[in-house]
Design a protein around this motif. Sequence first.
Motif, PDB file in Angstrom:
ATOM      1  N   ILE A   1      51.887  13.788  22.036  1.00 28.22           N
ATOM      2  CA  ILE A   1      52.742  15.368  21.016  1.00 28.22           C
ATOM      3  C   ILE A   1      51.944  16.776  21.387  1.00 28.22           C
ATOM      4  N   GLN A   2      50.306  16.109  20.798  1.00 29.15           N
ATOM      5  CA  GLN A   2      49.546  16.933  20.985  1.00 29.15           C
ATOM      6  C   GLN A   2      49.451  17.920  21.884  1.00 29.15           C
ATOM      7  N   VAL A   3      49.408  17.052  23.016  1.00 29.72           N
ATOM      8  CA  VAL A   3      48.559  17.669  24.495  1.00 29.72           C
ATOM      9  C   VAL A   3      49.645  18.392  24.983  1.00 29.72           C
TER      10      VAL A   3
ATOM     11  N   ARG B   1      43.786  16.730  14.916  1.00 33.84           N
ATOM     12  CA  ARG B   1      43.912  18.393  15.192  1.00 33.84           C
ATOM     13  C   ARG B   1      42.357  18.377  16.186  1.00 33.84           C
ATOM     14  N   LYS B   2      42.920  19.613  17.371  1.00 28.56           N
ATOM     15  CA  LYS B   2      41.415  19.689  18.533  1.00 28.56           C
ATOM     16  C   LYS B   2      40.457  20.259  18.255  1.00 28.56           C
ATOM     17  N   VAL B   3      39.522  19.485  18.179  1.00 29.15           N
ATOM     18  CA  VAL B   3      37.768  19.499  17.859  1.00 29.15           C
ATOM     19  C   VAL B   3      37.427  20.420  19.031  1.00 29.15           C
ATOM     20  N   ARG B   4      38.029  20.119  20.288  1.00 24.28           N
ATOM     21  CA  ARG B   4      37.398  20.659  22.051  1.00 24.28           C
ATOM     22  C   ARG B   4      38.212  20.381  22.847  1.00 24.28           C
ATOM     23  N   GLN B   5      38.029  20.761  23.978  1.00 29.34           N
ATOM     24  CA  GLN B   5      38.541  20.883  25.122  1.00 29.34           C
ATOM     25  C   GLN B   5      37.487  21.443  26.244  1.00 29.34           C
ATOM     26  N   THR B   6      37.258  21.020  27.102  1.00 28.40           N
ATOM     27  CA  THR B   6      36.861  20.819  28.795  1.00 28.40           C
ATOM     28  C   THR B   6      37.990  21.242  29.778  1.00 28.40           C
ATOM     29  N   GLY B   7      37.350  21.894  30.769  1.00 28.44           N
ATOM     30  CA  GLY B   7      38.135  21.599  31.960  1.00 28.44           C
ATOM     31  C   GLY B   7      39.138  22.878  31.918  1.00 28.44           C
ATOM     32  N   SER B   8      40.182  22.838  33.373  1.00 27.40           N
ATOM     33  CA  SER B   8      40.697  24.061  32.964  1.00 27.40           C
ATOM     34  C   SER B   8      42.076  23.411  34.222  1.00 27.40           C
ATOM     35  N   GLU B   9      43.057  24.307  33.876  1.00 27.07           N
ATOM     36  CA  GLU B   9      44.227  23.683  34.487  1.00 27.07           C
ATOM     37  C   GLU B   9      44.694  22.818  35.652  1.00 27.07           C
ATOM     38  N   ASP B  10      43.386  23.777  36.787  1.00 26.88           N
ATOM     39  CA  ASP B  10      44.260  23.058  37.599  1.00 26.88           C
ATOM     40  C   ASP B  10      43.253  21.827  37.825  1.00 26.88           C
ATOM     41  N   SER B  11      42.516  21.275  36.683  1.00 23.87           N
ATOM     42  CA  SER B  11      41.385  19.287  37.314  1.00 23.87           C
ATOM     43  C   SER B  11      42.393  18.606  36.008  1.00 23.87           C
ATOM     44  N   THR B  12      41.108  18.642  36.006  1.00 21.71           N
ATOM     45  CA  THR B  12      41.054  17.398  34.289  1.00 21.71           C
ATOM     46  C   THR B  12      40.714  17.892  33.093  1.00 21.71           C
ATOM     47  N   ARG B  13      42.138  17.822  32.068  1.00 23.64           N
ATOM     48  CA  ARG B  13      41.652  18.619  31.059  1.00 23.64           C
ATOM     49  C   ARG B  13      41.348  17.457  30.102  1.00 23.64           C
ATOM     50  N   LYS B  14      40.451  17.587  28.742  1.00 24.88           N
ATOM     51  CA  LYS B  14      39.644  16.036  28.158  1.00 24.88           C
ATOM     52  C   LYS B  14      40.303  17.124  26.572  1.00 24.88           C
ATOM     53  N   PHE B  15      40.237  16.549  25.927  1.00 21.85           N
ATOM     54  CA  PHE B  15      40.673  16.587  24.759  1.00 21.85           C
ATOM     55  C   PHE B  15      40.203  15.862  23.342  1.00 21.85           C
ATOM     56  N   LEU B  16      39.173  16.453  22.413  1.00 20.59           N
ATOM     57  CA  LEU B  16      38.975  15.419  21.798  1.00 20.59           C
ATOM     58  C   LEU B  16      39.849  16.194  19.958  1.00 20.59           C
ATOM     59  N   PHE B  17      40.357  15.047  19.797  1.00 22.14           N
ATOM     60  CA  PHE B  17      40.558  15.131  18.256  1.00 22.14           C
ATOM     61  C   PHE B  17      40.035  14.559  17.579  1.00 22.14           C
TER      62      PHE B  17
ATOM     63  N   LEU C   1      32.675  12.744  25.729  1.00 24.61           N
ATOM     64  CA  LEU C   1      33.043  13.706  24.727  1.00 24.61           C
ATOM     65  C   LEU C   1      32.323  13.528  23.427  1.00 24.61           C
ATOM     66  N   ARG C   2      33.280  12.286  23.297  1.00 23.76           N
ATOM     67  CA  ARG C   2      33.305  11.874  21.893  1.00 23.76           C
ATOM     68  C   ARG C   2      31.971  11.427  21.579  1.00 23.76           C
ATOM     69  N   LEU C   3      31.005  10.543  22.044  1.00 21.48           N
ATOM     70  CA  LEU C   3      29.493  10.351  22.238  1.00 21.48           C
ATOM     71  C   LEU C   3      28.665  11.378  21.671  1.00 21.48           C
ATOM     72  N   GLN C   4      29.153  12.269  22.996  1.00 20.37           N
ATOM     73  CA  GLN C   4      27.506  13.944  23.017  1.00 20.37           C
ATOM     74  C   GLN C   4      28.104  14.365  21.695  1.00 20.37           C
TER      75      GLN C   4
END
Length: 363
Positions: free
Chosen positions: A150-152, A69-85, A346-349
Amino acid sequence: MNDSRPAILDLSPADLASWLRERQQPKYRADQIFEWIYRKRVTGFARMLNLPEALRSELENNFRLFGLRKVRQTGSEDSTRKFLFSLVDGNLIETVLIPASPDLYGSAADRKTLCVSTQVGCAYGCKFCASGLDGWTRNLRSGEIVEQIIQVEAETGEKVNNIVFMGMGEPLANFEQLLRAVKTINADWGIGIGARHMTVSTSGLAPRIRELADQPLQIRLAISLHGATDEVRGQIMPVNRKYPLAELMDACAYYSSRKKQRITFEYILINGINDGLDQAEKLARLARRIEAKINLIPYNQVQGLNWSRPSSNRQNAFLQALRSSGIDATIRREKGHDIDAACGQLRLQTVRDKTFAAVSEVR
Ligand code: SAH
Ligand code: SF4
């Protein structure tokens, strides 16, 4: 909610075929089910329309389809995007989508690289790394590794075509599940990404590197080197005490010769620790012996750690020293390294924010 049903993503075609056999179902049902999951990406067993209804509900009762389950996301389409699941047991992992970047692990301009985690936390405790700060919690199952892709893809609508096992955790310390995941990611019935477009990164578990070399898949290997002598490396990577450089280099040589492939050395530049020109010279010597490429990474600041990245001048001097020794070296220059910061942060934070919130509530 803690869903205790086994994950269907953990199953190989043979596993699923034997489950179906026990229920007197024809073998081709396994192909149909995997096609719904990996090709058509349905989100529920009820949508597997060419299966008998009874089988659909039996699948529903016996397996869970997805668990992240996605709980956070940072970044935008033309940069690096991070997903916290969050995983079904509530643990958190990070996955990072990196846009086309020509210097990244065999990737060309049209490459979309996904950096996946293989463990919750990490037991290896490298002194500069956020993933190891709170220790190791557990291994990921192969299905949890595969599901990150699959989720990303579902979240972004984009197709990933390059995988790096460089997220949280030490992939070679979760060897069996890693291999299962690699097979599923590679397979025609699975995600369908060529083994040459997958890179495993390791802190240097020499015996496992040899084992990986004996596997048939042409997967790529990157070594987190970060020090060119036992003295410097041992200071920042405790694993070096167990597998010192000589042993690690022998294992790398074995890997290159078995796979007829060039290995990549990753080398974080940390100010005043490993970025001196004497280290560059020794690093060049190590790389030359096994014809390794070198990827320099300016250190990303980690909250709570006192290391810093060297000045651009110092970074360039190190790079030029390698190049003038004839070594194929690149430097990964990130835009906005606040978001691009290495995996685990991101997780640590989030974990620390939560702990903080919980503590404040008690007060
Ligand atoms: N455990 C494996 C894979 C995960 S770490 C390994 O160590 O190779 C993936 C990469 O991120 C490694 O090269 C690691 O050294 C690097 N890394 C960790 N912390 C970092 C930081 N603060 N800045 C830049 N790179 C970092
Ligand atoms: Fe673990 Fe890799 Fe981080 Fe070291 S660099 S603590 S091995 S994730």
